[in-house]
Every structure is written in structure tokens, then in C-alpha cells.
Design an enzyme around this catalytic site. Structure first.
Site, PDB file in Angstrom:
ATOM      1  N   SER A  41       0.824  -1.510  -0.276  1.00 10.97           N
ATOM      2  CA  SER A  41      -0.369  -0.015  -0.076  1.00 10.97           C
ATOM      3  C   SER A  41       0.800   1.492  -0.141  1.00 10.97           C
ATOM      4  O   SER A  41       0.192   2.440  -0.161  1.00 10.97           O
ATOM      5  CB  SER A  41      -1.309   0.010   1.302  1.00 10.97           C
ATOM      6  OG  SER A  41      -0.596   0.004   2.410  1.00 10.97           O
TER       7      SER A  41
ATOM      8  N   LYS B 267       0.575   4.180   6.823  1.00  8.89           N
ATOM      9  CA  LYS B 267      -0.591   5.234   5.543  1.00  8.89           C
ATOM     10  C   LYS B 267       0.714   7.012   6.088  1.00  8.89           C
ATOM     11  O   LYS B 267       1.229   7.095   6.489  1.00  8.89           O
ATOM     12  CB  LYS B 267      -1.868   4.992   6.111  1.00  8.89           C
ATOM     13  CG  LYS B 267      -2.071   3.657   5.962  1.00  8.89           C
ATOM     14  CD  LYS B 267      -2.401   2.970   4.502  1.00  8.89           C
ATOM     15  CE  LYS B 267      -2.765   2.034   5.049  1.00  8.89           C
ATOM     16  NZ  LYS B 267      -2.896   1.045   3.974  1.00  8.89           N
TER      17      LYS B 267
END
Length: 197
Positions: A57, A99
Site C-alpha cells: 500500500s 499510511k
């Protein structure tokens, strides 16, 4: 003192000296090792935390298997930071996730999914780190624009097509108390050692 009492001879004293010196040296080394181990343990318990990136990700900024050092000392999330978050109450991420912070409380996020334009407070965000491919375009479970409520952050993975993040109802906005800290550096692999702002 009687003449027949035992007194150390110079030869015996000379033999004891190297043995005592060796014992003292060993204790010094052990003491130094214990002190260093205690400092390192305290450092990684209270100030720094290691974590390993899982999945794709955050490509191309971070790759699966990268080892990171994270800190939360005096940290307040800000846009652009790479953070580690964990919320054991949510089945989607009982393990830590990595993230990028897109917006913090009070900011307004808008995404145009036809052009992949991201704006925060009406300003287009420059994202040189972003990876978008045309094989699949991940959209969102929410209506935009979104104002970030107090105590939350909006996060996204750099690999926008292959990241479960604040666009997904399963994760959503991240409570600030679930932010473990921000990424200070990548320490492994050594060939890609990086210090992050």
C-alpha cells in the site's frame, strides 16, 4: 608476628595479580554490556519503536519488508507525514498499518476520482510520491468533500489503487489516539536507508 606464620611471597603475589586483573576486566565488560542493553531497551520501549511494512500500500515510497523506526515523542500528526496506526478494536487493522497523513482535524478533503486530483482546503496537493496505475481505480465509500472532525486524521497509502485506507468504510478516519507514531527512518534494507522529515 611469629616467624612460622605464612606471609605471601613475591612470587605468589605476582601470580594473583593477572588473575585479579582478568576478573576485573570481565566484570567491566559485563557491566558495560548490561548498561548498553538497558539503554537500548529503554530507548526502544519509550522513545523509538521498530516496525515492518506489510503489503504494497505504500509503494513506491516503502516496500513490503522494509524495517522502520517510529517515534511518538511530542508528535502531533501533520499532512504529508508517514505514520503507523493501530486499532485493536477493528478487525481490519489489529496489526499496525503504515499510511500517509493527508489531512488533520478541521481540514477539508476532496478527491476528484476522474482525474485523481486531491485537494485539501481547496488547494491541490502536490504528490510526487503517489503511485497510480490504470489497471484499477480504487474510489471511496464516502461522499466528498469531507471535513475531518476533531481528534481524527485522514490517511491514504501512496499506492492509491492498492491501499485500504480512510477511503474505505472498514478503516475510515483514524483516531489520533490510534497513531503509534510517525516514521523517522527506514533502517533496512541498508541499500535504501532513508531519513524521513
Amino acid at each position: 608476628m611469629a616467624e612460622n606464620e605464612m606471609t605471601p611471597t613475591p612470587e605468589k603475589t605476582e601470580k594473583k595479580q593477572p588473575l585479579l586483573q582478568l576478573i576485573n576486566d570481565v566484570f567491566d565488560v559485563v557491566e558495560l554490556f548490561v548498561i548498553c542493553a538497558s539503554v537500548i531497551l529503554a530507548l526502544f520501549t519509550f522513545l523509538l519503536r521498530p516496525t515492518i511494512v506489510q503489503g504494497e500500500s505504500m509503494e513506491n515510497t516503502l516496500l513490503g519488508g522494509d524495517a522502520l523506526i517510529v517515534s511518538d515523542v511530542g508528535y502531533e500528526p501533520k499532512s504529508g507525514d508517514i505514520i503507523v496506526a493501530q486499532n485493536v478494536s477493528l478487525p481490519i487493522y489489529p496489526e499496525a498499518i503504515v499510511k500517509r497523513v493527508i489531512a488533520t482535524e478541521g481540514q477539508v478533503v476532496d478527491i476528484d476520482f476522474s482525474t485523481w486530483t486531491l485537494t485539501v482546503d481547496g488547494v491541490v496537493v502536490d504528490e510526487p510520491y503517489r503511485k497510480v496505475t490504470n489497471d484499477y481505480l480504487r474510489t471511496s465509500d464516502w461522499e466528498y468533500p469531507i471535513e475531518i472532525p476533531e481528534g481524527y486524521v485522514f490517511v491514504m497509502g501512496d499506492n492509491r489503487n492498492h491501499s485500504a485506507d480512510s477511503r474505505c468504510a472498514d478503516i475510515g478516519l483514524i483516531p489520533e489516539q490510534c497513531v503509534v507514531g510517525h516514521v523517522l527512518m527506514r533502517i533496512f534494507p541498508f541499500s535504501r536507508f532513508t531519513i524521513f522529515d
